[in-house]
Design a protein around this motif. Structure first.
Motif, PDB file in Angstrom:
ATOM      1  N   LEU A  11       8.978  -5.239  -1.311  1.00 21.56           N
ATOM      2  CA  LEU A  11       7.991  -4.506  -0.381  1.00 21.56           C
ATOM      3  C   LEU A  11       8.747  -3.296   0.169  1.00 21.56           C
ATOM      4  CD1 LEU A  11       5.632  -7.113   0.901  1.00 21.56           C
ATOM      5  CD2 LEU A  11       5.550  -5.976  -1.386  1.00 21.56           C
ATOM      6  N   ASN A  12       9.744  -2.615  -0.425  1.00 18.37           N
ATOM      7  CA  ASN A  12      10.697  -1.640   0.246  1.00 18.37           C
ATOM      8  C   ASN A  12      10.170  -0.415  -0.141  1.00 18.37           C
ATOM      9  OD1 ASN A  12      12.601  -0.324   1.361  1.00 18.37           O
ATOM     10  ND2 ASN A  12      13.988  -0.711  -0.315  1.00 18.37           N
ATOM     11  N   LYS A  13       9.764   0.391   0.710  1.00 14.46           N
ATOM     12  CA  LYS A  13       9.370   1.760   0.480  1.00 14.46           C
ATOM     13  C   LYS A  13      10.314   2.709   0.666  1.00 14.46           C
ATOM     14  CE  LYS A  13       6.607   2.362   4.965  1.00 14.46           C
ATOM     15  NZ  LYS A  13       7.343   1.579   5.703  1.00 14.46           N
ATOM     16  N   ASP A  14      11.422   2.289   1.249  1.00 16.68           N
ATOM     17  CA  ASP A  14      12.608   3.242   1.677  1.00 16.68           C
ATOM     18  C   ASP A  14      13.414   3.904   0.381  1.00 16.68           C
ATOM     19  OD1 ASP A  14      14.743   4.804   2.407  1.00 16.68           O
ATOM     20  OD2 ASP A  14      15.245   3.386   4.125  1.00 16.68           O
ATOM     21  N   GLY A  34      10.511  -6.270   2.989  1.00 14.88           N
ATOM     22  CA  GLY A  34      10.556  -4.593   3.187  1.00 14.88           C
ATOM     23  C   GLY A  34      11.588  -4.269   4.200  1.00 14.88           C
ATOM     24  N   ASN A  35      12.434  -5.227   4.701  1.00 12.84           N
ATOM     25  CA  ASN A  35      13.579  -4.584   5.679  1.00 12.84           C
ATOM     26  C   ASN A  35      14.665  -3.970   4.839  1.00 12.84           C
ATOM     27  OD1 ASN A  35      15.515  -4.465   7.583  1.00 12.84           O
ATOM     28  ND2 ASN A  35      15.400  -6.516   8.504  1.00 12.84           N
ATOM     29  N   PRO A  69       0.759  -1.091   0.169  1.00  8.61           N
ATOM     30  CA  PRO A  69       0.125  -0.034   0.035  1.00  8.61           C
ATOM     31  C   PRO A  69       0.940   1.208  -0.195  1.00  8.61           C
ATOM     32  CG  PRO A  69       0.027  -1.024   2.065  1.00  8.61           C
ATOM     33  CD  PRO A  69       0.707  -2.104   1.300  1.00  8.61           C
ATOM     34  N   ALA A  70       2.042   1.204   0.375  1.00  5.54           N
ATOM     35  CA  ALA A  70       3.103   2.450   0.706  1.00  5.54           C
ATOM     36  C   ALA A  70       3.791   2.579  -0.808  1.00  5.54           C
ATOM     37  CB  ALA A  70       3.853   2.029   1.640  1.00  5.54           C
ATOM     38  N   TYR A  71       2.909   2.094  -2.009  1.00  4.72           N
ATOM     39  CA  TYR A  71       3.802   2.061  -3.090  1.00  4.72           C
ATOM     40  C   TYR A  71       4.065   3.617  -3.598  1.00  4.72           C
ATOM     41  CZ  TYR A  71      -0.469   3.166  -5.590  1.00  4.72           C
ATOM     42  OH  TYR A  71      -1.740   3.732  -5.863  1.00  4.72           O
ATOM     43  N   MET A 105      11.726  -0.738  -8.935  1.00  3.49           N
ATOM     44  CA  MET A 105      10.798  -1.768  -8.862  1.00  3.49           C
ATOM     45  C   MET A 105      11.313  -2.975  -8.206  1.00  3.49           C
ATOM     46  SD  MET A 105       7.780  -1.481  -8.612  1.00  3.49           S
ATOM     47  CE  MET A 105       7.766  -0.005  -9.323  1.00  3.49           C
ATOM     48  N   ALA A 106      12.598  -3.424  -8.662  1.00  2.00           N
ATOM     49  CA  ALA A 106      13.395  -4.631  -8.266  1.00  2.00           C
ATOM     50  C   ALA A 106      13.604  -4.410  -6.803  1.00  2.00           C
ATOM     51  CB  ALA A 106      14.546  -4.850  -9.276  1.00  2.00           C
ATOM     52  N   PHE A 107      13.937  -3.162  -6.329  1.00  2.36           N
ATOM     53  CA  PHE A 107      14.288  -2.875  -4.880  1.00  2.36           C
ATOM     54  C   PHE A 107      13.052  -2.157  -4.393  1.00  2.36           C
ATOM     55  CE2 PHE A 107      18.298  -3.886  -6.850  1.00  2.36           C
ATOM     56  CZ  PHE A 107      18.817  -4.683  -5.973  1.00  2.36           C
TER      57      PHE A 107
END
Ligand code: SF4
Ligand code: SF4
Ligand code: SF4
Lengths: 70, 668
Positions: free
Chosen positions: B364-367, B417-418, B304-306, B357-359
């Protein structure tokens, strides 16, 4: 006749860098920003002292954005 | 001159010798230059059974036929080799500044065979090549090594007055990582097919080019006219200022929700690329189902944080645009990362959509800051961001399922996401340290090393990690992922590309697109397969001429590739005739696989990308592609064997390949 240098017309210029890579002495650089809202980097005579006035840059430009002059 | 030089350079690094070789005119007439010339040379000269990382493999740097002719958007080069990643035909495309420099040295391509006893780089200028000691550069990252090579050559006594153009590998290529690429212009990449590992295996750190020869088209005035019109179209193609990154999720949702799609004019996407670059797809692709999420097993609902990947947030760091040589669009950008890099560099190339997108969604990484750092780390190490991203996603899924444990990862908590753990893992892969060593050759080999059923999480096609475009949205691309001579690649063909190409207005046999159905209604028909053949043949022309794929996406009504070819060569051919050259190149690439005994059936992409089993949530829920039927149709349309996927002798001969000097149909 005095030596001729490239003068740019930045209206037709597309910032494509063809002239920069055509110069045999690497006198030109894509470094002029602030000419449009995209922040494109346009070419400029960065090393005037190395320029031989050969005009290769001007003849390489596909849209005739370079005029040789004083 | 017809735009090409008619000569290639072969350097034997085992013997330390070089040879300038003439290429017959008929080869250019039949296969153009670029990838076509590369396929011709490698098909003839790499012996069957050659180890991709051994002395018999040949690594080529090819320029395009149109490069340097006064045409626009034709400044791209290609690395070609036998791929250590797929075991078959390998090629990789890159922009930057190298393509014209190859020609300015007097060659259309430069090939390397053998293995140097010591690390070397090769310098070429108008006087010819020199093989030089690279001890001072070996071990340096790709960005710093390029800066050092340029500096050292400009200041050298009697050195060139011309700033050299450089292709260079980072430590990743030196350490033979099979997902390593080759860098040019401080981090533009020929990233795929493992070309950097091949360069590393030859102990070739860099190619440094400082020639100043002129390249001329046959009809300079005609060339100028075409470029003038093309430039004025692109100059006028501008999005309204109010069009910000916030529009994309809405647009993606709307477009993704339509029951079918009508072809759009390619200049519309050009406007978006001009303003944003490929990152325009960061949030658009999330909402229309194009972007893979959670290692291809999730949907936007899992992420959801895209919106954290909003292209406006990335553009805030863009200090100026970046154009490859001869580009009038300028999708690239130079970004300021002084606050992120910890003193390791001020600027970096803007991360591409694929990298974001790959990262991003894939793990699921939003950073976003971590994505900037990872992009720079990988550009310096010389690794492909797509393949590393796919491999990291594989490792995370293994960890989440208990196949990898903290004892394996050196204590890293590899959770979705970590960002910290993911960044640390990327560092380990670059250094081939601990678990990084196991992962540094891509997901397929990593799964073989790990075992324990982990191969179900290795999302690849024939050993190459899949790019960030979901075939459940674009089925034609899924066929290309699975059945192209270089599997797992997004730049070759797809429904969207074809619908923007306008090819049917130029090529007599190219089927028109009025409307194309969404994937759930997509039928694997002969017509669809023929569209794919047309698109792929066209892409081979693009890669034979050094053209950019974003020029291709504008459509042939705007990007005058056929007219450019005639102005460069004076051949005065029809689009149909040029498309035959495209077909020839594609079949020759696959014939390379046939010759080397590659089982191309193993190139079929991972089931998740076909919706097997179907997703239960998100845009692509319930969609399953009839991928095997589509692949069979595709092979039939090419005249390749439907079961083995390899070109038949009849096709090889009817395309005129056996009439080219030294080409013989060989089946390994
Ligand atoms: S070649 Fe012409 S259009 Fe291109 S940057 Fe130089 S002056 Fe501008
Ligand atoms: S006139 Fe010649 S030397 Fe001077 S900038 Fe142009 S190409 Fe370079
Ligand atoms: S559109 Fe982008 S990738 Fe293509 S040539 Fe221009 S800058 Fe390079």
């Amino acid at each position: 006749m005095a030596k001729q240098y490239p003068n740019y017309d930045y209206v037709p210029c597309m910032a494509c860098g063809i002239c920069v890579q055509a110069c045999p002495f690497s006198c030109l650089e894509l470094r002029r920003t602030g000419l449009d809202t995209y922040r494109k980097a346009y070419p400029d005579l960065a090393r005037r002292e190395d320029c031989t006035g050969c005009g290769i840059c001007a003849s390489s430009c596909p849209v005739d954005a370079i005029r040789m002059g004083e | 001159m017809k735009g090409y030089l008619g000569k290639v350079l072969l350097i034997d690094l085992s013997k330390g010798t070089w040879d300038s070789q003439d290429i017959p005119e008929t080869v250019y007439e039949g296969l153009l230059s670029g990838v076509g010339l590369g396929a011709y040379y490698l098909y003839r000269h790499i012996p069957v059974g050659a180890d991709p990382l051994g002395p018999d493999n040949i690594l080529g740097f090819t320029s395009g036929l149109l490069t340097g002719t006064g045409s626009f958007m034709t400044g791209r080069w290609m690395a070609v080799c036998k791929s250590p990643l797929t075991g078959g035909w390998g090629d990789s495309n890159c922009g930057g500044t190298l393509a014209p420099a190859i020609k300015q040295c007097g060659y259309d391509a430069i090939f390397f065979r053998g293995i140097s006893p010591e690390s070397v780089y090769v310098y070429v200028d108008n006087k010819g090549p020199q093989i030089r000691d690279a001890a001072a550069y070996w071990g340096m990252d790709a960005v710093e090594a390029e800066k050092a090579l340029i500096r050292d050559h400009l200041k050298a006594e009697g050195g060139s007055k011309k700033k050299p153009e450089v292709a260079v590998i980072g430590p990743g290529g030196e350490k033979l990582s099979r997902i390593a690429g080759i860098s040019n212009d401080l981090g533009r990449y020929a990233a795929r097919s493992g070309v950097g590992a091949v360069m590393g295996s030859k102990r070739l750190k860099a190619l440094v080019l400082a020639g100043t020869r002129a390249v001329r088209p046959s009809d300079p005035e005609g060339m100028k006219r075409l470029s003038g019109v093309f430039a004025s179209t692109v100059r006028k193609a501008n999005l309204p200022g109010l069009f910000t990154g916030a529009v994309f999720p809405i647009m993606g949702g709307l477009m993704g929700g339509l029951p079918s799609a009508v072809p759009l004019d390619g200049m519309l996407s050009a406007m978006m690329f001009k303003k944003f670059g490929s990152i325009m797809n960061n949030t658009y692709g999330m909402t229309n189902g194009d972007s893979p999420v959670k290692n291809w097993d999730g949907s936007v609902k899992d992420f959801p944080a895209y919106r954290a990947l909003n292209p406006d947030r990335i553009r805030r760091r863009e200090v100026r645009k970046y154009h490859c040589y001869a580009c009038i669009l300028g999708c690239g950008g130079v970004c300021d990362i002084r606050d992120l890099s910890g003193g390791n560099g001020e600027h970096t190339h803007k991360p591409e959509y694929e990298t974001c997108m790959a990262f991003g969604g894939l793990v699921l990484n939003k950073d976003l800051d971590s994505i900037f750092r990872i992009n720079d780390t990988l550009n310096r190490a010389g690794l492909d961001t797509i393949s590393v991203g796919g491999t990291v996603a594989f490792a995370v899924e293994c960890f989440e399922n208990g196949i990898l444990t903290p004892a394996d990862t050196g204590g890293l908590e590899l959770r979705w996401g970590n960002a910290r753990a993911i960044e640390a893992l990327v560092e380990k892969i670059c250094a081939r340290e601990g678990i990084g060593d196991l992962l540094a050759d891509g997901a397929k080999l990593a799964a073989e090393r790990i075992g324990k059923g982990s191969e179900r999480f290795a999302v690849h096609a024939g050993g190459q990690e899949l790019p960030m475009h979901d075939p459940r949205v674009d089925p034609m691309m899924g066929v290309t992922y699975s059945a192209d001579p270089t599997p797992g690649r997004h730049t070759t063909s797809g429904n969207l590309y074809y619908s923007q190409s306008s090819l049917w207005d130029y090529v007599s046999w190219a089927p028109k697109v009025r409307i194309h159905p969404k994937s759930q209604d997509f039928e694997p028909t002969e017509t669809e397969a023929l569209r794919n053949v047309a698109m792929t043949a066209f892409k081979m022309l693009v890669d034979g001429t050094g053209s950019c794929y974003y020029a291709m996406l504008m459509g042939v009504q705007h990007f005058p590739i056929f007219e450019y070819l005639n102005a460069a060569t004076g051949w005065n051919r029809t689009p149909d005739e040029y498309m035959e050259a495209g077909k020839r190149i594609q079949t020759l690439r696959q014939a390379f696989n046939a010759k080397h005994g590659v089982d191309v059936r193993a190139f079929r992409m991972h089931d998740r990308a076909s919706g097997i089993p179907p997703a239960s949530e998100g845009h692509n829920r319930g969609v399953t592609l009839r991928i095997d039927e589509m692949i069979r149709q595709y092979r039939r349309a090419w005249g390749w064997d439907v079961e083995t996927g390899l070109p038949t002798r009849e096709t090889f001969e009817s395309l005129g390949l056996s009439a080219l000097p030294g080409l013989e149909y060989t089946h390994g």
